[in-house]
Design a protein around this motif. Sequence first.
Motif, PDB file in Angstrom:
ATOM      1  N   ILE A 287       0.871  -1.233  -0.093  1.00  0.00           N
ATOM      2  CA  ILE A 287       0.077   0.083  -0.091  1.00  0.00           C
ATOM      3  C   ILE A 287       0.908   1.078   0.099  1.00  0.00           C
ATOM      4  O   ILE A 287       1.850   1.500   0.845  1.00  0.00           O
ATOM      5  CB  ILE A 287      -0.983  -0.012   1.251  1.00  0.00           C
ATOM      6  CG1 ILE A 287      -1.762  -1.333   1.252  1.00  0.00           C
ATOM      7  CG2 ILE A 287      -1.688   1.388   1.334  1.00  0.00           C
ATOM      8  CD1 ILE A 287      -2.855  -1.191   2.375  1.00  0.00           C
ATOM      9  N   GLU A 288       0.702   2.154  -0.849  1.00  0.00           N
ATOM     10  CA  GLU A 288       1.541   3.449  -0.940  1.00  0.00           C
ATOM     11  C   GLU A 288       0.965   4.478  -0.045  1.00  0.00           C
ATOM     12  O   GLU A 288      -0.178   4.442   0.417  1.00  0.00           O
ATOM     13  CB  GLU A 288       1.187   4.082  -2.345  1.00  0.00           C
ATOM     14  CG  GLU A 288       1.894   5.470  -2.500  1.00  0.00           C
ATOM     15  CD  GLU A 288       1.490   6.023  -3.654  1.00  0.00           C
ATOM     16  OE1 GLU A 288       1.534   7.487  -3.641  1.00  0.00           O
ATOM     17  OE2 GLU A 288       0.826   5.475  -4.642  1.00  0.00           O
ATOM     18  N   ILE A 289       1.853   4.900   0.997  1.00  0.00           N
ATOM     19  CA  ILE A 289       1.866   5.846   1.896  1.00  0.00           C
ATOM     20  C   ILE A 289       2.386   7.275   1.742  1.00  0.00           C
ATOM     21  O   ILE A 289       1.936   8.269   2.407  1.00  0.00           O
ATOM     22  CB  ILE A 289       1.964   5.400   3.210  1.00  0.00           C
ATOM     23  CG1 ILE A 289       3.611   5.014   3.303  1.00  0.00           C
ATOM     24  CG2 ILE A 289       1.321   4.214   3.701  1.00  0.00           C
ATOM     25  CD1 ILE A 289       4.138   4.693   4.727  1.00  0.00           C
ATOM     26  N   LEU A 290       3.399   7.393   0.827  1.00  0.00           N
ATOM     27  CA  LEU A 290       3.967   8.613   0.701  1.00  0.00           C
ATOM     28  C   LEU A 290       4.836   8.703  -0.384  1.00  0.00           C
ATOM     29  O   LEU A 290       5.169   7.636  -1.036  1.00  0.00           O
ATOM     30  CB  LEU A 290       4.964   8.880   2.099  1.00  0.00           C
ATOM     31  CG  LEU A 290       5.867   8.059   2.504  1.00  0.00           C
ATOM     32  CD1 LEU A 290       7.262   8.313   2.000  1.00  0.00           C
ATOM     33  CD2 LEU A 290       6.033   8.140   4.075  1.00  0.00           C
ATOM     34  N   GLY A 291       5.326   9.997  -0.831  1.00  0.00           N
ATOM     35  CA  GLY A 291       6.330  10.071  -1.822  1.00  0.00           C
ATOM     36  C   GLY A 291       7.412  10.518  -1.373  1.00  0.00           C
ATOM     37  O   GLY A 291       7.631  11.485  -0.065  1.00  0.00           O
ATOM     38  N   ALA A 292       8.810  10.476  -1.978  1.00  0.00           N
ATOM     39  CA  ALA A 292      10.077  10.821  -1.455  1.00  0.00           C
ATOM     40  C   ALA A 292      11.063  10.885  -2.394  1.00  0.00           C
ATOM     41  O   ALA A 292      10.843  10.805  -3.557  1.00  0.00           O
ATOM     42  CB  ALA A 292      10.491   9.975  -0.146  1.00  0.00           C
ATOM     43  N   GLY A 293      12.305  11.268  -2.060  1.00  0.00           N
ATOM     44  CA  GLY A 293      13.398  11.332  -3.022  1.00  0.00           C
ATOM     45  C   GLY A 293      14.445  12.305  -2.413  1.00  0.00           C
ATOM     46  O   GLY A 293      14.287  12.839  -1.421  1.00  0.00           O
ATOM     47  N   MET A 294      15.562  12.226  -3.190  1.00  0.00           N
ATOM     48  CA  MET A 294      16.909  13.178  -2.888  1.00  0.00           C
ATOM     49  C   MET A 294      16.393  14.664  -3.316  1.00  0.00           C
ATOM     50  O   MET A 294      15.736  14.877  -4.284  1.00  0.00           O
ATOM     51  CB  MET A 294      17.881  12.701  -3.744  1.00  0.00           C
ATOM     52  CG  MET A 294      18.341  11.485  -3.193  1.00  0.00           C
ATOM     53  SD  MET A 294      18.602  11.028  -1.487  1.00  0.00           S
ATOM     54  CE  MET A 294      19.878  11.851  -1.472  1.00  0.00           C
ATOM     55  N   VAL A 295      16.767  15.667  -2.408  1.00  0.00           N
ATOM     56  CA  VAL A 295      16.449  16.983  -2.729  1.00  0.00           C
ATOM     57  C   VAL A 295      16.950  17.560  -4.116  1.00  0.00           C
ATOM     58  O   VAL A 295      18.187  17.288  -4.247  1.00  0.00           O
ATOM     59  CB  VAL A 295      16.860  18.032  -1.639  1.00  0.00           C
ATOM     60  CG1 VAL A 295      16.634  19.503  -1.831  1.00  0.00           C
ATOM     61  CG2 VAL A 295      16.185  17.364  -0.349  1.00  0.00           C
ATOM     62  N   HIS A 296      16.225  18.119  -4.738  1.00  0.00           N
ATOM     63  CA  HIS A 296      16.774  18.707  -6.309  1.00  0.00           C
ATOM     64  C   HIS A 296      17.722  19.444  -5.982  1.00  0.00           C
ATOM     65  O   HIS A 296      17.756  20.310  -5.226  1.00  0.00           O
ATOM     66  CB  HIS A 296      15.647  18.859  -7.309  1.00  0.00           C
ATOM     67  CG  HIS A 296      15.740  19.002  -8.509  1.00  0.00           C
ATOM     68  ND1 HIS A 296      16.606  19.981  -9.035  1.00  0.00           N
ATOM     69  CD2 HIS A 296      15.396  18.207  -9.591  1.00  0.00           C
ATOM     70  CE1 HIS A 296      16.799  19.675 -10.427  1.00  0.00           C
ATOM     71  NE2 HIS A 296      16.001  18.786 -10.786  1.00  0.00           N
ATOM     72  N   PRO A 297      18.967  19.269  -6.532  1.00  0.00           N
ATOM     73  CA  PRO A 297      19.980  20.361  -6.751  1.00  0.00           C
ATOM     74  C   PRO A 297      19.509  21.893  -6.993  1.00  0.00           C
ATOM     75  O   PRO A 297      19.847  22.905  -6.529  1.00  0.00           O
ATOM     76  CB  PRO A 297      20.987  20.085  -7.770  1.00  0.00           C
ATOM     77  CG  PRO A 297      20.686  18.519  -8.263  1.00  0.00           C
ATOM     78  CD  PRO A 297      19.524  18.240  -7.834  1.00  0.00           C
ATOM     79  N   ASN A 298      18.343  22.144  -7.892  1.00  0.00           N
ATOM     80  CA  ASN A 298      17.781  23.491  -7.882  1.00  0.00           C
ATOM     81  C   ASN A 298      17.330  23.790  -6.743  1.00  0.00           C
ATOM     82  O   ASN A 298      17.334  25.202  -6.489  1.00  0.00           O
ATOM     83  CB  ASN A 298      16.741  23.445  -9.058  1.00  0.00           C
ATOM     84  CG  ASN A 298      17.345  23.169 -10.535  1.00  0.00           C
ATOM     85  OD1 ASN A 298      18.728  23.393 -10.572  1.00  0.00           O
ATOM     86  ND2 ASN A 298      16.735  22.879 -11.492  1.00  0.00           N
ATOM     87  N   VAL A 299      16.539  23.088  -5.976  1.00  0.00           N
ATOM     88  CA  VAL A 299      15.978  23.406  -4.437  1.00  0.00           C
ATOM     89  C   VAL A 299      17.138  23.911  -3.729  1.00  0.00           C
ATOM     90  O   VAL A 299      16.985  24.819  -3.028  1.00  0.00           O
ATOM     91  CB  VAL A 299      15.119  22.205  -4.238  1.00  0.00           C
ATOM     92  CG1 VAL A 299      14.463  22.743  -2.585  1.00  0.00           C
ATOM     93  CG2 VAL A 299      13.942  22.080  -4.855  1.00  0.00           C
ATOM     94  N   LEU A 300      18.218  23.041  -3.665  1.00  0.00           N
ATOM     95  CA  LEU A 300      19.354  23.532  -2.782  1.00  0.00           C
ATOM     96  C   LEU A 300      19.932  24.755  -3.200  1.00  0.00           C
ATOM     97  O   LEU A 300      19.939  25.558  -2.060  1.00  0.00           O
ATOM     98  CB  LEU A 300      20.327  22.234  -2.838  1.00  0.00           C
ATOM     99  CG  LEU A 300      20.036  20.900  -2.073  1.00  0.00           C
ATOM    100  CD1 LEU A 300      21.190  20.214  -2.706  1.00  0.00           C
ATOM    101  CD2 LEU A 300      19.948  21.050  -0.760  1.00  0.00           C
TER     102      LEU A 300
END
Length: 350
Positions: A287-300
């Motif tokens: 069951i899917e509960i969330l989304g995630a990932g590595m912070v995009h370089p543009n956001v940093l």
Amino acid sequence: MDMDKLQRDIPDLRSKALAELSSLEDRRTLDAWRVEYLGKKSEIAQWMKMLGNLSPDDRRMAGQQIHALRQTLESAFTERMREMDELEIERKLREETLDITLPGTPQAIGHLHPITRILMEIEDIFVKMGFAVVEGPEVETDAYNFEMLNVPKDHPARDMQDTFYLSEELLLRTHTSPMQVRVMEQMRPNIPVKVIVPGRVYRRDEDDATHSHAFHQVEGLVVDQNIRMSDLKGTLEEFAKALFGPEQAVRLRPSFFPFTEPSAEVDVRCIHCKGQGCRVCKQTGWIEILGAGMVHPNVLAAAGYSPDAYSGFAFGMGPERIAMLKYGISDIRLLYQNDLRFLRQFSQLR
């Protein structure tokens, strides 16, 4: 003032006043008696004013007698008032008798809403892992809500997060992700950044069994040197085990989010069938509960951090969805209709 007449009048006034006082039955007549015999216009007050017309010896004698009369009447008044108070207490006790053998009236005791319980549980789990809890504004700027999160004005991802605009640049936030940039700006150049951001968000969705125009989200952000995807997965595994049980497992599936790269949808093993496949998980066991990932370089870079020196991960989850999974709720609207018949089911939860 005639001294002989005064010495006759003082005993007469004493007898009359005390006789009247003994016949009084309520506070109203008692107060009227006080005004008549002890007030500023009473006969005693008038006598005191005329003492100056007497000789020194007569003045001293008359003053002593008038003062003694006043003290007698004041003491009698105080005693009569005390008697009336006692009679009033006795009357109330007779009229307000309480039968202590009767069963008491049960009082309804409030309890936490299921969404509040889930939010508190999520916060407790991450605080134990060293995260700080921060909050942000629900009225957000387009820059923080979209542009600084790598979603320019012409980006198609905006279509999935259509929201309520107050002006061209002000809107009701569509996620708690704007706090990624705000927190990094506030903490720069301090590291590590390790926060979660619970809060209410808004989207122009049609309300149905799985969607609401207003709901909650919990954002997570970690920024430091040498942060890897494995750190993200390990954090989410610890979270899932703390929330759903020590046997829980997580699965990451490739996905797309403008503000993370790479990105993943995060699934947990179905808590209803333990991964065997059922109607809830559509026979997949997950069951899917969330989304995630590595912070995009543009956001940093937008927050003033060098993507070459720093990295991080972020995740976002919906407490309503977790509450629905954990408590077996089939319709998200039940969480907002304030139907006590539904909410009382959660009164015994701890």
